[in-house]
Design a protein around this motif. Sequence first.
Motif, short mmCIF file in Angstrom:
data_model
loop_
_atom_site.label_atom_id
_atom_site.label_comp_id
_atom_site.label_asym_id
_atom_site.label_seq_id
_atom_site.Cartn_x
_atom_site.Cartn_y
_atom_site.Cartn_z
N ALA A 47 -4.20 -1.92 -4.43
CA ALA A 47 -3.01 -2.78 -3.51
C ALA A 47 -3.29 -4.05 -2.75
CB ALA A 47 -2.59 -1.98 -2.06
N ASP A 48 -4.87 -4.15 -2.40
CA ASP A 48 -5.56 -5.06 -1.34
C ASP A 48 -6.24 -5.93 -2.63
OD1 ASP A 48 -4.95 -3.83 1.01
OD2 ASP A 48 -7.65 -3.17 1.04
N GLU A 49 -6.26 -5.40 -3.56
CA GLU A 49 -6.77 -6.42 -4.91
C GLU A 49 -5.30 -7.63 -5.07
OE1 GLU A 49 -9.52 -7.45 -7.86
OE2 GLU A 49 -9.96 -6.69 -5.93
N LEU A 50 -4.24 -6.95 -5.76
CA LEU A 50 -2.92 -7.61 -5.81
C LEU A 50 -2.54 -8.77 -4.84
CD1 LEU A 50 -0.33 -8.31 -6.82
CD2 LEU A 50 0.85 -5.73 -6.71
N MET A 51 -3.01 -8.14 -3.72
CA MET A 51 -3.22 -8.84 -2.78
C MET A 51 -4.07 -10.75 -2.66
SD MET A 51 -1.48 -8.81 -0.23
CE MET A 51 -0.44 -9.96 1.42
N ARG A 52 -4.83 -9.95 -3.26
CA ARG A 52 -5.75 -11.06 -2.99
C ARG A 52 -4.93 -12.12 -4.25
NH1 ARG A 52 -11.35 -8.54 -4.91
NH2 ARG A 52 -11.26 -11.55 -4.84
N VAL A 53 -4.85 -11.60 -5.42
CA VAL A 53 -4.49 -12.18 -6.45
C VAL A 53 -3.30 -13.33 -5.74
CG1 VAL A 53 -3.09 -12.48 -8.52
CG2 VAL A 53 -5.27 -11.00 -7.61
N ARG A 79 1.04 -1.42 0.02
CA ARG A 79 0.15 -0.28 -0.10
C ARG A 79 1.12 1.02 -0.12
NH1 ARG A 79 -5.60 -0.29 3.85
NH2 ARG A 79 -6.53 -1.09 2.88
N ALA A 80 1.79 1.34 0.92
CA ALA A 80 2.53 2.12 1.15
C ALA A 80 3.92 2.57 -0.13
CB ALA A 80 3.84 2.45 2.19
N HIS A 81 3.88 1.51 -0.93
CA HIS A 81 4.67 1.74 -2.28
C HIS A 81 3.86 2.13 -3.39
CE1 HIS A 81 7.46 0.64 -5.82
NE2 HIS A 81 5.91 -0.14 -5.98
N LEU A 82 2.19 1.95 -3.39
CA LEU A 82 1.82 2.56 -4.14
C LEU A 82 1.28 3.67 -4.21
CD1 LEU A 82 0.05 2.11 -7.02
CD2 LEU A 82 -1.63 0.76 -5.69
N LYS A 83 1.14 4.34 -2.72
CA LYS A 83 0.18 5.51 -2.56
C LYS A 83 1.97 6.10 -3.38
CE LYS A 83 -2.41 4.95 1.42
NZ LYS A 83 -2.32 4.99 2.36
N TYR A 84 3.04 6.03 -2.36
CA TYR A 84 4.12 6.54 -3.21
C TYR A 84 4.69 6.62 -4.37
CZ TYR A 84 8.96 9.19 -2.80
OH TYR A 84 10.23 9.84 -3.13
N THR A 85 4.79 6.27 -4.90
CA THR A 85 4.42 5.79 -6.42
C THR A 85 3.92 6.39 -7.61
OG1 THR A 85 3.66 3.43 -6.78
CG2 THR A 85 6.31 4.03 -6.62
N ILE A 86 2.06 6.69 -7.05
CA ILE A 86 1.28 7.31 -7.43
C ILE A 86 1.59 8.86 -7.35
CG2 ILE A 86 -1.55 7.63 -7.89
CD1 ILE A 86 -1.51 4.77 -7.28
N GLN A 87 1.76 9.43 -5.91
CA GLN A 87 2.70 10.60 -5.61
C GLN A 87 3.65 11.27 -6.88
OE1 GLN A 87 2.53 11.60 -1.59
NE2 GLN A 87 5.04 12.80 -1.75
N TRP A 118 -1.51 4.67 -15.48
CA TRP A 118 -2.95 4.24 -15.37
C TRP A 118 -4.40 4.78 -15.00
CZ3 TRP A 118 -5.28 0.71 -12.64
CH2 TRP A 118 -4.41 0.19 -11.63
N TYR A 119 -3.58 5.27 -14.14
CA TYR A 119 -4.50 5.32 -12.37
C TYR A 119 -4.83 6.58 -12.57
CZ TYR A 119 -5.94 6.38 -7.80
OH TYR A 119 -7.03 6.67 -6.45
N ASP A 120 -6.90 7.01 -12.23
CA ASP A 120 -7.57 8.63 -12.03
C ASP A 120 -8.25 8.05 -10.57
OD1 ASP A 120 -9.50 10.07 -12.45
OD2 ASP A 120 -10.57 8.15 -13.45
N ALA A 121 -7.25 9.23 -9.89
CA ALA A 121 -8.19 9.53 -8.95
C ALA A 121 -9.22 9.95 -8.69
CB ALA A 121 -7.13 10.71 -8.34
N ASP A 122 -10.02 9.39 -10.08
CA ASP A 122 -11.32 10.14 -9.93
C ASP A 122 -12.12 8.85 -9.92
OD1 ASP A 122 -11.16 12.98 -8.82
OD2 ASP A 122 -11.08 13.73 -11.37
N GLY A 123 -11.54 7.64 -9.98
CA GLY A 123 -12.29 6.28 -10.73
C GLY A 123 -12.92 5.46 -9.46
N PRO A 124 -13.20 4.14 -9.38
CA PRO A 124 -14.07 3.88 -8.10
C PRO A 124 -13.31 3.62 -7.49
CG PRO A 124 -14.42 2.54 -10.21
CD PRO A 124 -13.88 4.13 -10.20
N MET A 125 -11.75 3.04 -7.75
CA MET A 125 -10.77 2.54 -6.60
C MET A 125 -10.29 3.65 -5.90
SD MET A 125 -10.30 -1.61 -8.42
CE MET A 125 -9.38 -1.99 -7.07
N THR A 126 -9.03 3.09 -5.17
CA THR A 126 -8.63 4.17 -3.49
C THR A 126 -7.49 3.38 -4.52
OG1 THR A 126 -9.14 2.93 -1.85
CG2 THR A 126 -9.79 4.80 -2.70
N PRO A 127 -6.04 3.72 -4.39
CA PRO A 127 -4.82 3.49 -3.73
C PRO A 127 -5.02 1.60 -3.21
CG PRO A 127 -4.78 5.68 -4.19
CD PRO A 127 -5.47 5.47 -3.44
#
Length: 225
Positions: A202-208, A113-121, A189-198
Amino acid sequence: MGTALATKLVAMPKVAKAAKSRITKADKTRARLIEVAKRLVQEDGSDRVTLRRIAAAAKMKAGSIYYHFDSRDEIIRAVLESGVGGARHAVMQAIADSGPASSPLVRFRAALRAHLKYTIQEHFSSRLKAIRRLPKRLRDHHMKQEREYAAIFANLLYEAQKKGLLRAGFNLSVVCMLGMGALTWVAEWYDADGPMTPDDIADELMRVLQGGIVKAGTKPAREDA
């Protein structure tokens, strides 16, 4: 006793002031150049970042940059290093916040989660494109930092493996790099206005990683199928 304590209390501000004074004007200028170069890389890509453009954006003469950096490539390397350092700090803080008694998979999820938030930011993917264009000496130095950063994630997976939390037969270093690589490029490809948060991504990847997307009992895909 009272005199000694008073002496310490008087000395403390002096120590703090001395530590602050160690940051020189040159240090501040170097940090400003790195921030300016980082912004230009994010906006236009590393290929279009020149010493002249950095100098203009920093409102200084191009020749003055050589007092702080030997070349444009040295500045790009510093930009990349600051990115890895910032990501490492964010990830280590997230792991610490999870608590040392938590499961390594809980800490791994927090790290993702932290990695994704930082790389998007920081739109870190735009910097990664610059790595392959660096001279070998600088590229090798940077890749060493990248490997040390990736080891934080890999070590959490190895800890989970030792505790019997993972299935056997997987190369955990490869799994780690696949996961980190996938999240790093989300910024493209991330859209901050889309339906999913960072965190959702990250949780979706964890589920996979934990359960997979293929039903149990399904025949494995083969090239000759």
